[in-house]
Design a protein around this motif. Sequence first.
Motif, PDB file in Angstrom:
ATOM      1  N   ILE A  13       0.844  -1.205   0.000  1.00  0.00           N
ATOM      2  CA  ILE A  13       0.000   0.000   0.000  1.00  0.00           C
ATOM      3  C   ILE A  13       0.875   1.250   0.000  1.00  0.00           C
ATOM      4  N   LEU A  17       0.992   4.045  -2.960  1.00  0.00           N
ATOM      5  CA  LEU A  17       0.563   5.429  -2.690  1.00  0.00           C
ATOM      6  C   LEU A  17       1.719   6.236  -2.100  1.00  0.00           C
ATOM      7  N   ALA A  23      -3.574   9.121   2.317  1.00  0.00           N
ATOM      8  CA  ALA A  23      -4.359   8.100   1.618  1.00  0.00           C
ATOM      9  C   ALA A  23      -3.839   6.711   1.974  1.00  0.00           C
ATOM     10  N   VAL A  27      -6.137   3.766   3.442  1.00  0.00           N
ATOM     11  CA  VAL A  27      -6.245   2.478   2.749  1.00  0.00           C
ATOM     12  C   VAL A  27      -5.742   1.372   3.679  1.00  0.00           C
ATOM     13  N   GLY A  30      -8.521   0.447   5.912  1.00  0.00           N
ATOM     14  CA  GLY A  30      -9.478  -0.351   5.133  1.00  0.00           C
ATOM     15  C   GLY A  30      -8.978  -1.768   4.905  1.00  0.00           C
ATOM     16  N   SER A  31      -7.665  -1.886   4.641  1.00  0.00           N
ATOM     17  CA  SER A  31      -7.088  -3.207   4.369  1.00  0.00           C
ATOM     18  C   SER A  31      -7.216  -4.113   5.588  1.00  0.00           C
ATOM     19  N   ALA A  87       0.937   3.588   6.059  1.00  0.00           N
ATOM     20  CA  ALA A  87       0.098   2.447   5.686  1.00  0.00           C
ATOM     21  C   ALA A  87       0.180   1.339   6.741  1.00  0.00           C
TER      22      ALA A  87
END
Length: 176
Positions: A13, A17, A23, A27, A30-31, A87
């Motif tokens: 990720i 990104l 972001a 993410v 969300g992951s 991330a």
Amino acid sequence: VFVTNHVLSGVIIGRTLERRPVAAFLVGVGSHLVLDSVPHWSCDKTLADAPERFLEAAKKDGVLGLATMATITMVVDRRSRMATVAAMAGAVLLDLDKPFVHFAGINPFPKTVQRLHSWVQNESPQWMRNELIFGIASATADAIAIAGGRARGSLSNREPSTGPVGDSPKAAYTSS
Ligand SMILES: [Zn+2]
């Protein structure tokens, strides 16, 4: 899902990104939910010593996850470091409820988040294999991504010195 596996998914990720750390963080969060919804291991809760077994596994996993995070932060190329750390932080965030509850006796997340986190779980004592397969696959993908990033980094550092090579045909042309 093992914290270590969440950490490992943060690398790809972050790399994807790399210019957008915020972001990457989102993410990452969300992951976590996506991974938790994939069939994964949990200790057999019917056993009398289930809490002890879970704690034992969680301790090892926590230490391994932290070590993995530290190692990745050190070895990832500078260009994607910030997004990768963001991330990884996002990817492990939701599992901070466990150490919080264990050490402080409180769950820092709102009830809705807690409910969502436990609702997505898809776990069984038989699914250790999935954890291991995911761990090995993502560690391999990460190693390739990190090696690629480092090669890219050292290549761009060398760019000025490759200049004369690129110019040489022109130089040969003008000298003739
Ligand atoms: Zn989780």
